[in-house]
Design a protein around this motif. Structure first.
Motif, short mmCIF file in Angstrom:
data_model
loop_
_atom_site.label_atom_id
_atom_site.label_comp_id
_atom_site.label_asym_id
_atom_site.label_seq_id
_atom_site.Cartn_x
_atom_site.Cartn_y
_atom_site.Cartn_z
N ILE A 22 0.86 -1.20 0.00
CA ILE A 22 0.00 0.00 0.00
C ILE A 22 0.89 1.24 0.00
O ILE A 22 2.07 1.17 0.38
N GLY A 23 0.33 2.36 -0.42
CA GLY A 23 1.12 3.60 -0.47
C GLY A 23 2.29 3.42 -1.42
O GLY A 23 2.14 2.92 -2.55
N GLY A 24 3.48 3.76 -0.95
CA GLY A 24 4.66 3.65 -1.81
C GLY A 24 4.97 2.22 -2.21
O GLY A 24 5.69 1.99 -3.18
N SER A 25 4.44 1.26 -1.50
CA SER A 25 4.69 -0.14 -1.84
C SER A 25 3.66 -0.68 -2.83
O SER A 25 3.63 -1.88 -3.11
N SER A 29 6.45 -4.42 1.60
CA SER A 29 6.22 -3.50 2.71
C SER A 29 7.57 -3.13 3.31
O SER A 29 8.30 -4.02 3.78
N LYS A 30 7.87 -1.85 3.29
CA LYS A 30 9.15 -1.42 3.85
C LYS A 30 9.28 -1.89 5.30
O LYS A 30 10.25 -2.47 5.70
N THR A 62 2.60 -3.05 8.22
CA THR A 62 1.43 -2.27 7.82
C THR A 62 0.17 -3.14 7.83
O THR A 62 0.13 -4.20 7.20
N THR A 86 -1.45 -4.38 4.52
CA THR A 86 -0.64 -5.33 3.75
C THR A 86 -0.61 -6.69 4.42
O THR A 86 -0.73 -7.73 3.75
N GLY A 127 9.32 5.28 1.40
CA GLY A 127 8.37 4.44 0.70
C GLY A 127 7.93 5.02 -0.64
O GLY A 127 7.88 4.33 -1.66
N ARG A 128 7.61 6.30 -0.66
CA ARG A 128 7.11 6.92 -1.90
C ARG A 128 8.21 7.21 -2.90
O ARG A 128 7.95 7.73 -3.98
N GLN A 159 0.63 10.84 -3.72
CA GLN A 159 1.40 10.42 -2.55
C GLN A 159 2.75 11.12 -2.53
O GLN A 159 3.20 11.64 -1.51
N GLU A 166 2.25 13.59 0.53
CA GLU A 166 2.82 12.99 1.74
C GLU A 166 4.18 13.64 2.04
O GLU A 166 4.62 13.68 3.18
N VAL A 170 0.42 10.52 9.24
CA VAL A 170 -0.41 9.35 8.95
C VAL A 170 -0.49 8.40 10.16
O VAL A 170 -1.25 7.43 10.13
N LYS A 210 -3.70 5.51 12.17
CA LYS A 210 -3.39 4.06 12.20
C LYS A 210 -3.60 3.51 13.62
O LYS A 210 -4.21 2.46 13.80
#
Ligand code: F6P
Length: 546
Positions: free
Chosen positions: A152-155, A205-206, A210, A213, A267-268, A349, A353, A505, A509
């Motif tokens: 998700i996101g950058g991944s 996923s870095k 997450t 994920t 990530g992005r 993003q 972000e 962010v 979460k």
């Protein structure tokens, strides 16, 4: 940190804005016939026409002076050399190292970064080659036909965007799909109809922590084990991309099948490293390396070109001009390429972000508006939806138009014209109409009834950049992505913010995790974070029969 709005360079721009704000692009072009030829710049294969901006040569001089004053030169050196410019996380920012050529040299804290990057790239290339050739098989011995990237996101956004952009180059009969949302409809929709024997799942996923994920990865693993009837199948069908080997192992993925990256890649900013594994499997390692070379071309341009001919500096500072002096709220990005349909989402993003911050790197409040709100859709679809507001609305929306000279494949029916020429004609028509509009006199002269004339007036004076590219290739895609990465950096530098953290962010979460028992427990929850949320929890429970 000095207050940028207190500098002589900022004041000069403010004064200049007062003088220029009432001028129309029609006048600026009429007064300066050489403008169209002069206000262009090239980097790699990218040609930028910025003549349709509400600027003069003086504006550009003042904007580049502001960039100098903000210390952009030193900041560029600091980033490329691996200084810890991500201060709130105390990290270097080295996504540019992901695309350094093998023979380059970069040591950070005694570590040979280039060797590390190429070791991972080589492992990726080896693995991608084995999947593409069919040497790597699934548990039952069949070759892989579908790669599912879970992240998700950058991944997710990077590989998903790039796979869509370069799908014409996917030549091994392997398609990619992407799962990101924790909405169960995403994973079930993507897996529906797939043959588990021929599916490879990449869990990207870095952090490997997450929620979305891990939930999707667990769902995909359950699907696979259920269909293939053996836990042992997981090692042939699941690989991971992460910086966290321990968590990968804890999930049950063999760390021998893990591709790593480093905490100095945000990530992005990570799709050109191991996060791009799905893309590499689809298009092959050679084309992936062409993409990296494209990124590197723009990196070198950004690092070395004088500011007045530097695409990221020009476009970044134009964004500052509209955001901080014209009060523009948003920035549209309008690729005239169906293949770039995910590019606006990717840029959302990357830009928001990175630069959606209210404090500076030193913790003090920002002193100017930051963070352009990015949005967009491919042309020509947008023309039949929201362009009305761009042309005649009350807001100023600077826009980037991106077009390609050569299609991957054109369609010509009868005597033509080909569809690609029609697409390009639309791009050019829109930027011209936005800049020059159509006056009441011109409309009246066409015989339009007087009462209708005001409705048809096209005010014009709406600024756009046009980025023209010979063709959408792995290399030019890399160049385009790097261009926007560096635009973000230029703006973050002027605003004095840390463009590489994303603390905003985190709270949501944590609160989501805290709310799970309130939604699912047998007993009604004793408390909720606030009365409105408590009422919504009650309504949700009621409708779910709890
Ligand atoms: O929640 C935001 C974020 O941390 C992004 O910055 C990142 O790209 C995304 O989540 C995914 O994180 P990860 O790759 O660690 O799963």
């Amino acid at each position: 940190m000095a207050d940028i709005t207190e500098t002589a360079e900022w004041s000069a721009l403010a004064e200049h804005h007062t003088a220029l704000a009432g001028r129309h692009l029609r006048e600026l072009f009429a007064e300066d016939p050489g403008r169209a030829g002069r206000m262009t710049a090239d980097a790699g294969d990218l040609h930028l026409d910025y003549s349709k901006h509400r600027v003069t040569g003086e504006t550009l001089r003042l904007l580049t002076a502001l960039a100098e004053r903000a210390g952009l030169r030193d900041r560029i050196t600091a980033m490329f050399s691996g200084e810890r410019i991500n201060v709130s996380e105390d990290r270097a920012v080295l996504h540019t190292a992901l695309r350094l050529p093998r023979e380059a040299e970069l040591r950070v804290d005694g570590q040979d970064v280039v060797a590390d990057v190429h070791a991972v790239l080589d492992r990726m290339a080896d693995f991608a080659g084995r999947v593409r050739s069919g040497e790597w098989t699934g548990f039952t011995g069949k070759p892989i036909r579908t790669v599912v990237n879970i992240g998700i996101g950058g991944s997710d956004l990077g590989p998903a965007m790039a796979y869509e952009a370069l799908r014409d180059y996917a030549d091994a009969g392997i398609t990619c799909r992407f799962v990101s949302n924790i909405d169960p409809a995403d994973v079930t929709g993507v897996l529906a109809g797939l043959d588990p024997e021929q599916t490879l799942v990449i869990v990207s996923s870095k952090t490997f922590g997450t929620l979305e994920t891990l939930a999707n990865a667990r769902a995909a693993r359950a699907w696979l084990v259920d269909r293939l009837g053996d836990e042992k199948a997981v090692s042939r069908h699941f690989v991971a991309v992460s910086t966290n080997a321990e968590r990968v192992a804890a999930f049950g993925i063999d760390t021998g099948n893990m591709f790593g990256f480093w905490d100095w890649v945000g990530g992005r900013y990570s799709m050109d490293g191991a996060i791009g594994l799905s893309l590499m499997i689809a298009i092959g390692a050679d084309r992936f390396r062409e993409m990296l070379a494209g990124f590197h071309t723009l990196d070198e341009h950004f690092r070395t070109a004088p500011f007045e001919a530097n695409l990221p500096v020009l476009m970044g500072m134009l964004g500052v001009w509209y955001t901080d002096f014209f009060g523009a709220q948003t920035h549209a990005v309008l690729p005239y390429s169906q293949r770039l349909s995910r590019f606006p989402a990717y840029l959302q993003q990357l830009t928001m972000e990175s630069n959606g911050k209210s404090v500076r790197a030193d913790g003090a409040p920002v002193v100017a508006q930051t963070g352009e709100i990015f949005w967009g859709e491919p042309g020509t679809n947008g023309q039949h939806a929201f362009y009305q507001l761009l042309h005649q609305g009350t807001r100023l929306v600077p826009a980037d138009f991106i077009g390609f000279a050569e299609p991957f494949e054109d369609v010509v029916t009868g005597d033509g014209p080909g569809m690609h020429d029609l697409l390009t004609a639309n791009l050019l028509a829109q930027t011209s109409a936005l800049a020059f509009g159509k006056t009441a006199e011109e409309i009246a002269a066409e015989g339009t009834p007087a009462g209708i004339v005001p409705h048809k007036v096209m005010p014009g004076n709406r600024p756009t950049s046009t980025i023209l590219v010979p063709r959408l290739t792995p290399s030019t895609l890399g160049q385009l992505i790097a261009l926007y990465e560096h635009i973000v950096f230029v703006q973050g530098t002027v605003w004095g913010i840390d463009s590489f953290d994303q603390w905003g962010v985190e709270l949501g979460k944590v609160m989501a995790q805290d709310l799970v028992p309130a939604l699912t427990s047998a007993e009604p929850p004793a408390d909720a974070p606030d009365p409105s949320t408590a009422a919504l929890v009650r309504r949700y429970r009621e409708w779910r029969g709890r």
